[in-house]
Write a protein that holds these residues in place. Structure first.
Motif, PDB file in Angstrom:
ATOM      1  N   GLU A   1     -10.324   5.626  -6.828  1.00 51.90           N
ATOM      2  CA  GLU A   1      -9.226   5.034  -7.595  1.00 51.90           C
ATOM      3  C   GLU A   1      -9.763   4.079  -8.652  1.00 51.90           C
ATOM      4  O   GLU A   1     -10.375   4.510  -9.617  1.00 51.90           O
TER       5      GLU A   1
ATOM      6  N   ARG B   1     -14.113   6.300  10.269  1.00 50.43           N
ATOM      7  CA  ARG B   1     -13.966   6.756   8.888  1.00 50.43           C
ATOM      8  C   ARG B   1     -15.314   7.124   8.278  1.00 50.43           C
ATOM      9  O   ARG B   1     -15.387   8.006   7.431  1.00 50.43           O
TER      10      ARG B   1
ATOM     11  N   ARG C   1      -9.046   5.331   0.354  1.00 56.01           N
ATOM     12  CA  ARG C   1      -8.735   5.919  -0.941  1.00 56.01           C
ATOM     13  C   ARG C   1      -9.479   7.239  -1.136  1.00 56.01           C
ATOM     14  O   ARG C   1     -10.558   7.425  -0.564  1.00 56.01           O
ATOM     15  N   PRO C   2      -8.924   8.159  -1.923  1.00 54.32           N
ATOM     16  CA  PRO C   2      -9.641   9.427  -2.187  1.00 54.32           C
ATOM     17  C   PRO C   2     -10.990   9.164  -2.845  1.00 54.32           C
ATOM     18  O   PRO C   2     -11.124   8.272  -3.683  1.00 54.32           O
TER      19      PRO C   2
ATOM     20  N   ARG D   1       0.833  -1.196   0.000  1.00 56.21           N
ATOM     21  CA  ARG D   1       0.000   0.000   0.000  1.00 56.21           C
ATOM     22  C   ARG D   1       0.866   1.242   0.000  1.00 56.21           C
ATOM     23  O   ARG D   1       1.906   1.313   0.656  1.00 56.21           O
ATOM     24  N   SER D   2       0.393   2.230  -0.730  1.00 56.79           N
ATOM     25  CA  SER D   2       1.049   3.527  -0.721  1.00 56.79           C
ATOM     26  C   SER D   2       0.473   4.434   0.358  1.00 56.79           C
ATOM     27  O   SER D   2       0.919   5.561   0.522  1.00 56.79           O
ATOM     28  N   ARG D   3      -0.531   3.947   1.089  1.00 57.85           N
ATOM     29  CA  ARG D   3      -1.159   4.718   2.159  1.00 57.85           C
ATOM     30  C   ARG D   3      -1.110   3.931   3.464  1.00 57.85           C
ATOM     31  O   ARG D   3      -0.836   2.738   3.460  1.00 57.85           O
ATOM     32  N   ALA D   4      -1.360   4.617   4.548  1.00 54.75           N
ATOM     33  CA  ALA D   4      -1.318   3.982   5.863  1.00 54.75           C
ATOM     34  C   ALA D   4      -2.478   2.998   6.002  1.00 54.75           C
ATOM     35  O   ALA D   4      -3.489   3.117   5.299  1.00 54.75           O
TER      36      ALA D   4
ATOM     37  N   GLN E   1      -6.465  -3.143   7.664  1.00 53.33           N
ATOM     38  CA  GLN E   1      -6.342  -2.224   6.545  1.00 53.33           C
ATOM     39  C   GLN E   1      -7.732  -1.800   6.101  1.00 53.33           C
ATOM     40  O   GLN E   1      -8.555  -2.638   5.729  1.00 53.33           O
TER      41      GLN E   1
ATOM     42  N   ASP F   1      -5.892   4.625   6.445  1.00 51.33           N
ATOM     43  CA  ASP F   1      -6.340   5.606   5.452  1.00 51.33           C
ATOM     44  C   ASP F   1      -7.201   4.926   4.392  1.00 51.33           C
ATOM     45  O   ASP F   1      -7.006   3.750   4.066  1.00 51.33           O
TER      46      ASP F   1
END
Length: 251
Positions: free
Chosen positions: A64, A238, A43-44, A35-38, A188, A41
């Motif tokens: 995404e 979230r 996705r946008p 993952r490129s995010r924590a 995650q 977190d």
């Protein structure tokens, strides 16, 4: 009769050929699950209501690689002759043929129906169906691109709730949804298809943050009770942030 060297009815293979070499599945999954995010977190989210002019209400959501369009028609008179004091909500989900890695047949299958049932359960308690006797509200969801069933259910619930609000249908509150997966020892949030495949269990939570009430919980795989509660707590946090995004898009 000897066969001619240049036979136009056949395609002759190359003189030298080599067997295909496939990547290792385990290494491929490890690369895809980086993952490129924590872990906490998501996705946008891009959410736009009112894109389908022919529908009473509509919404388009993109996270995404997950892209979903939703259209709402109604409330309109029910075709059944029996009288019902409460209105009826119909949710229909369809995949486009190019939405998945393998081309899908245009006919509906069990996966479409299971996603439709999950989204129906997530949003039905937020609608005041008692105000629409002998009426039906039809929600049509088209999955343009798929990056995991968990993301489709969560994003589809968001799009459906936004489209219902765009149609002016009276609701108790907006529905926000978030998914989580247990990958190793980490939780995650908003997992992709590769992350969900590599996980031991997944959970999807839908709620109405304005009323602090949960509308649906969908869990699959192996997950202990403590992990389930932790996943629900993180998803609920979230969902509060997602609720503000949905409310802002409707202004």
């Amino acid at each position: 009769m000897a066969q001619s060297a240049n036979d136009r009815r056949r395609i002759n293979g190359p003189e030298e050929s080599f067997p295909p070499v496939f990547d290792d599945d385990d290494e491929d999954i490890k690369l895809k699950t980086q993952r490129s995010r924590a872990p906490g977190d998501i996705r946008p989210i891009f959410l736009q209501p009112g894109l389908i002019s022919q529908a009473n209400g509509s919404a388009y959501i993109e996270t995404e690689k997950t892209k979903i369009a939703c259209a709402v028609y109604g409330p309109r008179q029910s075709k059944t002759t029996t009288y019902s004091e409460k209105g009826r909500l119909n949710v229909e989900v369809k995949f486009t043929p190019f939405s998945c890695t393998r081309r899908r047949a245009p006919m509906r299958d069990a996966e479409d129906r299971s996603i439709g049932v999950s989204i129906h359960q997530a949003i039905v308690s937020s609608i005041r169906l008692e105000l629409f006797p002998k009426s039906t509200i039809d929600v049509f969801i088209t999955i343009i691109e798929n990056d995991g069933i968990e993301g489709c259910i969560a994003s589809g619930s968001l799009a459906a709730s936004t489209a219902l609000a765009d149609a002016g249908i009276e609701m108790l509150g907006l529905v926000a949804s978030c998914s989580a997966a247990i990958v190793g020892d980490d939780i995650q949030l908003d997992p992709s298809e590769a992350e969900a495949r590599a996980s031991s269990g997944t959970l999807i939570l839908a709620c109405m943050p304005a009323l602090d009430s949960i509308t649906s919980i969908w869990q699959s795989g192996q997950m202990s009770a403590d992990l389930s509660l932790k996943c629900m707590e993180q998803c609920h946090e979230r969902c509060i942030d997602i609720h503000s995004i949905v409310a802002q898009s409707l202004l």
